[in-house]
Design a protein around this motif. Structure first.
Motif, PDB file in Angstrom:
ATOM      1  N   VAL A 197      -2.877  10.254  -2.215  1.00  0.00           N
ATOM      2  CA  VAL A 197      -2.913   9.357  -3.370  1.00  0.00           C
ATOM      3  C   VAL A 197      -4.357   8.979  -3.692  1.00  0.00           C
ATOM      4  CG1 VAL A 197      -2.163   7.091  -4.198  1.00  0.00           C
ATOM      5  CG2 VAL A 197      -0.644   8.463  -2.740  1.00  0.00           C
ATOM      6  N   ARG A 198      -4.709   9.124  -4.974  1.00  0.00           N
ATOM      7  CA  ARG A 198      -6.066   8.762  -5.398  1.00  0.00           C
ATOM      8  C   ARG A 198      -6.092   7.596  -6.377  1.00  0.00           C
ATOM      9  NH1 ARG A 198      -8.177  10.141  -1.323  1.00  0.00           N
ATOM     10  NH2 ARG A 198      -8.302  12.326  -0.787  1.00  0.00           N
ATOM     11  N   GLY A 199      -4.944   7.301  -7.001  1.00  0.00           N
ATOM     12  CA  GLY A 199      -4.882   6.177  -7.944  1.00  0.00           C
ATOM     13  C   GLY A 199      -3.762   5.239  -7.525  1.00  0.00           C
ATOM     14  N   TRP A 200      -3.902   3.981  -7.856  1.00  0.00           N
ATOM     15  CA  TRP A 200      -2.943   2.960  -7.410  1.00  0.00           C
ATOM     16  C   TRP A 200      -2.386   2.227  -8.602  1.00  0.00           C
ATOM     17  CZ3 TRP A 200      -2.078   3.491  -2.290  1.00  0.00           C
ATOM     18  CH2 TRP A 200      -2.995   4.301  -1.628  1.00  0.00           C
ATOM     19  N   ARG A 201      -1.274   1.563  -8.420  1.00  0.00           N
ATOM     20  CA  ARG A 201      -0.545   0.863  -9.484  1.00  0.00           C
ATOM     21  C   ARG A 201      -0.354   1.804 -10.666  1.00  0.00           C
ATOM     22  NH1 ARG A 201      -0.195  -4.574  -8.209  1.00  0.00           N
ATOM     23  NH2 ARG A 201       0.416  -5.030 -10.336  1.00  0.00           N
ATOM     24  N   HIS A 202      -0.725   1.363 -11.876  1.00  0.00           N
ATOM     25  CA  HIS A 202      -0.469   2.219 -13.040  1.00  0.00           C
ATOM     26  C   HIS A 202      -1.349   3.471 -13.037  1.00  0.00           C
ATOM     27  CE1 HIS A 202      -3.631  -0.635 -14.009  1.00  0.00           C
ATOM     28  NE2 HIS A 202      -4.114   0.276 -14.802  1.00  0.00           N
ATOM     29  N   ARG A 203      -2.370   3.507 -12.207  1.00  0.00           N
ATOM     30  CA  ARG A 203      -3.228   4.699 -12.141  1.00  0.00           C
ATOM     31  C   ARG A 203      -2.685   5.759 -11.185  1.00  0.00           C
ATOM     32  NH1 ARG A 203      -7.253   0.807 -12.063  1.00  0.00           N
ATOM     33  NH2 ARG A 203      -8.178   0.490 -14.101  1.00  0.00           N
ATOM     34  N   ALA A 204      -1.656   5.430 -10.450  1.00  0.00           N
ATOM     35  CA  ALA A 204      -1.023   6.441  -9.584  1.00  0.00           C
ATOM     36  C   ALA A 204      -0.279   7.424 -10.487  1.00  0.00           C
ATOM     37  CB  ALA A 204      -0.054   5.769  -8.626  1.00  0.00           C
ATOM     38  N   PRO A 205      -0.325   8.716 -10.172  1.00  0.00           N
ATOM     39  CA  PRO A 205       0.398   9.674 -11.001  1.00  0.00           C
ATOM     40  C   PRO A 205       1.887   9.324 -11.038  1.00  0.00           C
ATOM     41  CG  PRO A 205      -0.942  10.798  -9.357  1.00  0.00           C
ATOM     42  CD  PRO A 205      -1.011   9.344  -9.043  1.00  0.00           C
ATOM     43  N   ARG A 206       2.489   9.488 -12.211  1.00  0.00           N
ATOM     44  CA  ARG A 206       3.872   9.072 -12.396  1.00  0.00           C
ATOM     45  C   ARG A 206       4.800   9.720 -11.369  1.00  0.00           C
ATOM     46  NH1 ARG A 206       6.937   9.596 -18.090  1.00  0.00           N
ATOM     47  NH2 ARG A 206       5.733   7.744 -18.574  1.00  0.00           N
ATOM     48  N   GLU A 207       4.583  11.005 -11.057  1.00  0.00           N
ATOM     49  CA  GLU A 207       5.515  11.687 -10.154  1.00  0.00           C
ATOM     50  C   GLU A 207       5.426  11.136  -8.732  1.00  0.00           C
ATOM     51  OE1 GLU A 207       3.142  12.991 -11.868  1.00  0.00           O
ATOM     52  OE2 GLU A 207       1.926  14.380 -10.708  1.00  0.00           O
ATOM     53  N   LEU A 208       4.306  10.526  -8.395  1.00  0.00           N
ATOM     54  CA  LEU A 208       4.227   9.872  -7.082  1.00  0.00           C
ATOM     55  C   LEU A 208       4.842   8.482  -7.141  1.00  0.00           C
ATOM     56  CD1 LEU A 208       0.708  10.821  -5.651  1.00  0.00           C
ATOM     57  CD2 LEU A 208       2.935  11.835  -5.208  1.00  0.00           C
ATOM     58  N   ARG A 209       4.541   7.760  -8.232  1.00  0.00           N
ATOM     59  CA  ARG A 209       5.098   6.410  -8.380  1.00  0.00           C
ATOM     60  C   ARG A 209       6.622   6.452  -8.373  1.00  0.00           C
ATOM     61  NH1 ARG A 209       3.708   4.099 -13.620  1.00  0.00           N
ATOM     62  NH2 ARG A 209       2.346   5.886 -13.954  1.00  0.00           N
ATOM     63  N   THR A 210       7.178   7.442  -9.062  1.00  0.00           N
ATOM     64  CA  THR A 210       8.636   7.486  -9.192  1.00  0.00           C
ATOM     65  C   THR A 210       9.304   8.070  -7.944  1.00  0.00           C
ATOM     66  OG1 THR A 210       8.485   9.603 -10.306  1.00  0.00           O
ATOM     67  CG2 THR A 210       8.580   7.647 -11.703  1.00  0.00           C
ATOM     68  N   ALA A 211       8.500   8.638  -7.055  1.00  0.00           N
ATOM     69  CA  ALA A 211       9.062   9.172  -5.804  1.00  0.00           C
ATOM     70  C   ALA A 211       9.365   8.060  -4.805  1.00  0.00           C
ATOM     71  CB  ALA A 211       8.085  10.171  -5.186  1.00  0.00           C
ATOM     72  N   ILE A 212       8.849   6.852  -5.085  1.00  0.00           N
ATOM     73  CA  ILE A 212       8.985   5.742  -4.130  1.00  0.00           C
ATOM     74  C   ILE A 212       9.677   4.568  -4.811  1.00  0.00           C
ATOM     75  CG2 ILE A 212       7.731   4.167  -2.598  1.00  0.00           C
ATOM     76  CD1 ILE A 212       5.403   6.188  -2.664  1.00  0.00           C
ATOM     77  N   VAL A 272       0.855  -1.201   0.000  1.00  0.00           N
ATOM     78  CA  VAL A 272       0.000   0.000   0.000  1.00  0.00           C
ATOM     79  C   VAL A 272       0.887   1.247   0.000  1.00  0.00           C
ATOM     80  CG1 VAL A 272      -1.716   1.326   1.299  1.00  0.00           C
ATOM     81  CG2 VAL A 272      -1.942  -1.169   1.142  1.00  0.00           C
ATOM     82  N   ALA A 273       1.928   1.237   0.860  1.00  0.00           N
ATOM     83  CA  ALA A 273       2.820   2.403   0.955  1.00  0.00           C
ATOM     84  C   ALA A 273       3.553   2.657  -0.357  1.00  0.00           C
ATOM     85  CB  ALA A 273       3.839   2.190   2.090  1.00  0.00           C
ATOM     86  N   ALA A 274       3.810   1.575  -1.119  1.00  0.00           N
ATOM     87  CA  ALA A 274       4.499   1.721  -2.406  1.00  0.00           C
ATOM     88  C   ALA A 274       3.516   1.977  -3.548  1.00  0.00           C
ATOM     89  CB  ALA A 274       5.321   0.468  -2.693  1.00  0.00           C
ATOM     90  N   LEU A 275       2.269   2.213  -3.205  1.00  0.00           N
ATOM     91  CA  LEU A 275       1.192   2.532  -4.160  1.00  0.00           C
ATOM     92  C   LEU A 275       0.878   1.364  -5.092  1.00  0.00           C
ATOM     93  CD1 LEU A 275       2.202   6.199  -5.138  1.00  0.00           C
ATOM     94  CD2 LEU A 275       1.301   5.302  -2.992  1.00  0.00           C
ATOM     95  N   LEU A 276       1.144   0.147  -4.615  1.00  0.00           N
ATOM     96  CA  LEU A 276       0.927  -1.033  -5.453  1.00  0.00           C
ATOM     97  C   LEU A 276      -0.342  -1.789  -5.073  1.00  0.00           C
ATOM     98  CD1 LEU A 276       4.601  -2.350  -5.490  1.00  0.00           C
ATOM     99  CD2 LEU A 276       3.372  -1.188  -7.345  1.00  0.00           C
ATOM    100  N   HIS A 277      -0.939  -1.422  -3.966  1.00  0.00           N
ATOM    101  CA  HIS A 277      -2.151  -2.121  -3.520  1.00  0.00           C
ATOM    102  C   HIS A 277      -3.123  -1.091  -2.955  1.00  0.00           C
ATOM    103  CE1 HIS A 277      -4.293  -5.735  -2.011  1.00  0.00           C
ATOM    104  NE2 HIS A 277      -4.664  -4.926  -1.036  1.00  0.00           N
ATOM    105  N   ARG A 278      -4.339  -1.058  -3.508  1.00  0.00           N
ATOM    106  CA  ARG A 278      -5.306  -0.049  -3.073  1.00  0.00           C
ATOM    107  C   ARG A 278      -5.893  -0.434  -1.714  1.00  0.00           C
ATOM    108  NH1 ARG A 278      -9.303   3.506  -4.868  1.00  0.00           N
ATOM    109  NH2 ARG A 278      -8.620   3.507  -7.020  1.00  0.00           N
ATOM    110  N   PRO A 279      -5.837   0.460  -0.744  1.00  0.00           N
ATOM    111  CA  PRO A 279      -6.440   0.123   0.556  1.00  0.00           C
ATOM    112  C   PRO A 279      -7.970   0.234   0.473  1.00  0.00           C
ATOM    113  CG  PRO A 279      -5.568   2.347   0.594  1.00  0.00           C
ATOM    114  CD  PRO A 279      -5.222   1.780  -0.751  1.00  0.00           C
ATOM    115  N   ASP A 280      -8.649  -0.415   1.399  1.00  0.00           N
ATOM    116  CA  ASP A 280     -10.106  -0.317   1.446  1.00  0.00           C
ATOM    117  C   ASP A 280     -10.546   0.921   2.207  1.00  0.00           C
ATOM    118  OD1 ASP A 280     -10.424  -2.744   0.064  1.00  0.00           O
ATOM    119  OD2 ASP A 280     -10.011  -3.841   1.918  1.00  0.00           O
ATOM    120  N   GLY A 281      -9.641   1.475   3.007  1.00  0.00           N
ATOM    121  CA  GLY A 281      -9.973   2.691   3.738  1.00  0.00           C
ATOM    122  C   GLY A 281      -8.706   3.397   4.172  1.00  0.00           C
TER     123      GLY A 281
END
Ligand code: ADP
Length: 230
Positions: free
Chosen positions: A66-81, A47-56
């Motif tokens: 963060v509002r999108g997860w995996r490939h839906r996470a904004p690139r600048e957030l994905r690449t920050a981690i 979840v912290a790495a934006l790879l798994h969407r939490p339920d809450g």
């Protein structure tokens, strides 16, 4: 800040693995997360790495929720981690040489030109020699492949690192080399770290503070209810 606030997550909405877990990592801080096998540490790391969407709950990275997860996470957030998992063979494309594996995030973000110089620098940093860089995953040991996976996690110069049992399969000298490479990177870039492990000795040596999983999860009702007459 990397802020995990009131997270509930799992693989089936009706029976989450954990509820209401909060944890914050400050810039440059190394936080160890300690807990027994199966309690949910890897799920939290994903979840912290934006790879798994939490339920809450919310994950906030440098002030952005963060509002999108995996490939839906904004690139600048994905690449920050940057993230490193326990089993390098599950996260390495078997068709790539280690050289291409390390450079993969640069290619995916249109920065292919930086590949050769950056790969050489990181290979040196994680202790991979030139002959190993030309090999494919099945031609190297787990430790050598994990070195390449760490280099790949660092290649975009992330501000945050999530290391999920990064060294659990490795011998003491490879463990020491990988931890040293992470620390060297953090010293230079001021990156924050969330290191997940079941190994208290490792986390106590490595991290500024170690948090026990039991202290993150909601306390059972009997432990928090006020005593009669108090
Ligand atoms: P830890 O990292 O602390 O060992 P995990 O987060 O891997 O714990 O697992 C927590 C729980 O979630 C375990 O009961 C595990 O069986 C379950 N689990 C993990 N991954 C999955 C998955 N992909 N699908 C269903 N259940 C899973």
């Amino acid at each position: 800040m990397l802020e995990l606030a009131s997270l509930t997550a799992g693989y089936d909405r009706h029976t989450p693995v954990f509820r209401d877990v909060s944890l914050t990592v400050a810039p440059g801080e190394a936080v160890g997360l300690l807990g027994p096998s199966g309690c949910g540490k890897s799920t939290l790391a994903r979840v912290a790495a934006l790879l798994h969407r939490p339920d809450g709950g919310d994950v906030t990275v440098d002030g952005r929720t963060v509002r999108g997860w995996r490939h839906r996470a904004p690139r600048e957030l994905r690449t920050a981690i940057g993230v490193v998992f326990q089993q390098p063979r599950l996260s390495a494309d078997p068709r790539l040489t280690l050289r291409d594996l390390i450079a993969e995030p640069l290619r995916a973000t249109g920065r292919r030109a930086e590949g050769p110089a950056r790969t050489a620098e990181l290979a040196h940093r994680v202790g991979l020699t030139d002959d190993l860089l030309s090999r494919r995953p099945h031609e190297v040991s787990d430790g050598q492949l994990q070195r390449a996976c760490l280099a790949r996690a660092l290649v975009l110069r992330p501000r945050w690192l999530v290391c999920d049992e990064m060294t659990a399969m490795l011998d003491a000298s490879t463990t020491a080399a990988l931890v040293a490479a992470v620390e060297e990177y953090r010293d230079e870039h001021g990156a924050g770290l969330l290191a997940v492990s079941h190994d208290r000795v490792l986390l106590d040596r490595w991290c500024d503070r170690t948090v026990h999983w039991a202290s993150l999860t909601r306390a059972p009702a009997f432990a928090t209810a006020p005593m009669k007459g108090s």
